[in-house]
Design an enzyme around this catalytic site. Structure first.
Site, PDB file in Angstrom:
ATOM      1  CE  LYS A  39       3.449  -7.534   0.645  1.00  0.00           C
ATOM      2  NZ  LYS A  39       2.774  -6.684   1.654  1.00  0.00           N
ATOM      3  CB  CYS A  90       3.392   1.776   1.564  1.00  0.00           C
ATOM      4  SG  CYS A  90       4.360   0.334   0.673  1.00  0.00           S
ATOM      5  CG  ASP A 131      -2.838  -4.033  -2.446  1.00  0.00           C
ATOM      6  OD1 ASP A 131      -2.606  -2.965  -2.086  1.00  0.00           O
ATOM      7  OD2 ASP A 131      -2.538  -5.022  -1.645  1.00  0.00           O
ATOM      8  NE  ARG A 161       7.419  -3.260   2.338  1.00  0.00           N
ATOM      9  CZ  ARG A 161       5.858  -2.841   2.196  1.00  0.00           C
ATOM     10  NH1 ARG A 161       5.842  -1.895   1.219  1.00  0.00           N
ATOM     11  NH2 ARG A 161       5.143  -3.169   2.781  1.00  0.00           N
TER      12      ARG A 161
END
Length: 426
Positions: A22, A123, A313, A405
């Site tokens: 992504k 976010c 992440d 997402r």
């Protein structure tokens, strides 16, 4: 609103195909604005963020068409044709849903000499200001103002190559500067840039489009601007964050997974720490093989850093993993100031975590207990999935739109490996 139900305590066994990245796909889609010819992107994941970027490009006037997969391609394939772009305004209603929308700023400014982009949302894990994006573009001659919540950038005579040193490493700002410099007159030298694999992937695509880019993957990138770029074909790299998440899913469930398409070179630091915690990770001819080494996991300290360090992440997922390890671990977050929002939800499942500023002390428990929990952001949501896979009883995850997402078909991928997981539709 959809929820996810997990009945935990089942080890995962089998093969998982890693989707396209992504975080690589979004700037690549924005790069299509740089040319009037067609950019064909393959191995795109089917995610809410990809759909949001598609809608933004179409709002600007680009034509985005999903086409059949050809030999050698996988994932979703889109052809993006930006010859019909008539608007240089990225509206609030679209940009507020996804921070990566700001990546159209550099391409619009470079090709059309002007751009209006709403200040982004996304976010709620930190302020993540766009000032580094703007400073890099100003160094190339852009005139920038912020009015009524919009960034207004102009370069009526075109952008000019420049030397610019980022005061802080920023992936998005590096990407915006690279795309702008590709059409700027003269040479740009970008110093203290991000070194993530997604940066190298963007560079490879720009080169395929006719750009002159050197040094991607190091801390200095040199770009000699050209008059125009042409169309190209490009396959998006595999998603290292998804791969890292599934590595931890195997570890937390005491399972045995083969991750097809995963790249060890993209995950060297996480793999090092997983091995230290008691996990075996081996490279195969088409990906990675992961399982517990012998016995329970061992508490392991981690600090998030820019690549090639441990990715922020993956921090929430690693914390979930450490809640089930023997002993204590210290997890320190250096990238975002508000990225421990999953901690109260893990507490609901019996985790023992104490937060001290930017660090969290995790004392491992013999077991977690299923509970109803709520996702607060993308990576927090998947950390709760991991915890649910290991917990006794049922876990119900609310606000799964965060999960959608960034994780393609996660329930199906986990269920195929033995997880008892299902989506509950309202």
């Amino acid at each position: 609103m959809d929820r996810i139900l997990i009945r935990g305590g089942r080890p995962l066994f089998g093969d998982i195909d890693i989707s396209g990245s992504k975080n690589a796909a979004l700037p690549l889609m924005a790069a299509a604005i740089l040319t009037s010819e067609t950019l064909r992107l393959s191995n795109l994941p089917r995610l809410a963020d990809i759909a949001s970027m598609r809608r933004l490009l179409e709002t600007l006037g680009a034509e985005v068409v999903e086409v059949p997969v050809e030999d050698g391609e996988k994932g979703m394939v889109l052809e993006i044709q930006a010859s019909g772009v008539k608007s240089i305004r990225a509206p609030y209603d679209l940009v507020r849903k996804m921070r990566a929308s700001v990546l159209v700023l550099g391409p619009l400014l470079a090709r059309f000499g002007q751009a209006e982009v709403s200040l982004p949302g996304g976010c709620a894990i930190g302020t993540r200001p766009v000032d580094l994006h703007l400073k890099a573009l100003e160094a190339m001659g852009a005139q920038i103002t912020i009015e009524a919540g919009y960034i207004r950038a102009e370069a009526p005579e075109g952008l000019t190559g420049a030397d610019f040193a980022f005061p802080l490493v920023s992936v998005g700002a590096t990407e915006n500067a690279m795309m702008a410099a590709a059409l700027a007159a003269g040479e740009s030298r970008l110093v203290n840039v991000a070194r993530e694999p997604e940066i190298s992937d963007l560079a490879h695509c720009l080169v395929a489009m006719g750009a002159q880019v050197e040094g991607a993957g190091s801390d200095t990138i040199r770009i000699r601007g050209v008059g125009s770029l042409h169309g190209a074909r490009h396959a998006v790299i595999p998603d290292r964050i998804e791969a890292g998440t599934f590595l931890m899913a195997a570890a937390i469930t005491d399972g045995d997974l083969r991750l097809r398409g995963a790249e060890m070179a993209h995950l060297e630091r996480p793999i090092e720490l997983l091995r230290r915690a008691g996990t075996t990770v081996e490279e195969t001819n088409n990906g990675l093989h992961v399982k517990r080494t012998n016995g329970p996991l061992v508490g392991t300290d981690v600090m998030t850093e820019a690549f090639p360090g441990f990715a922020t992440d993956l921090q929430a997922q690693f914390m979930a993993l450490m809640t089930t390890a023997t002993g204590a671990s210290m997890i320190t977050e250096t990238i975002f100031e508000n990225r421990f929002m999953h901690v109260p939800e893990l507490h609901r499942m019996g985790a023992n975590i104490t937060v001290h500023g930017a660090s969290a002390l995790v004392r491992g428990q013999q077991k977690l207990t299923g509970a109803e929990v709520m996702a607060t952001d993308l990576r927090a949501s998947v950390s709760l999935v991991l915890a649910g896979l290991a917990a006794e009883g049922e876990t119900v995850l609310n606000r799964v739109y965060h999960l959608d997402r960034g994780y393609e078909r996660i329930e199906a991928k986990l269920a195929a490996c033995g997880a008892e997981i299902e989506r509950l539709t309202a």
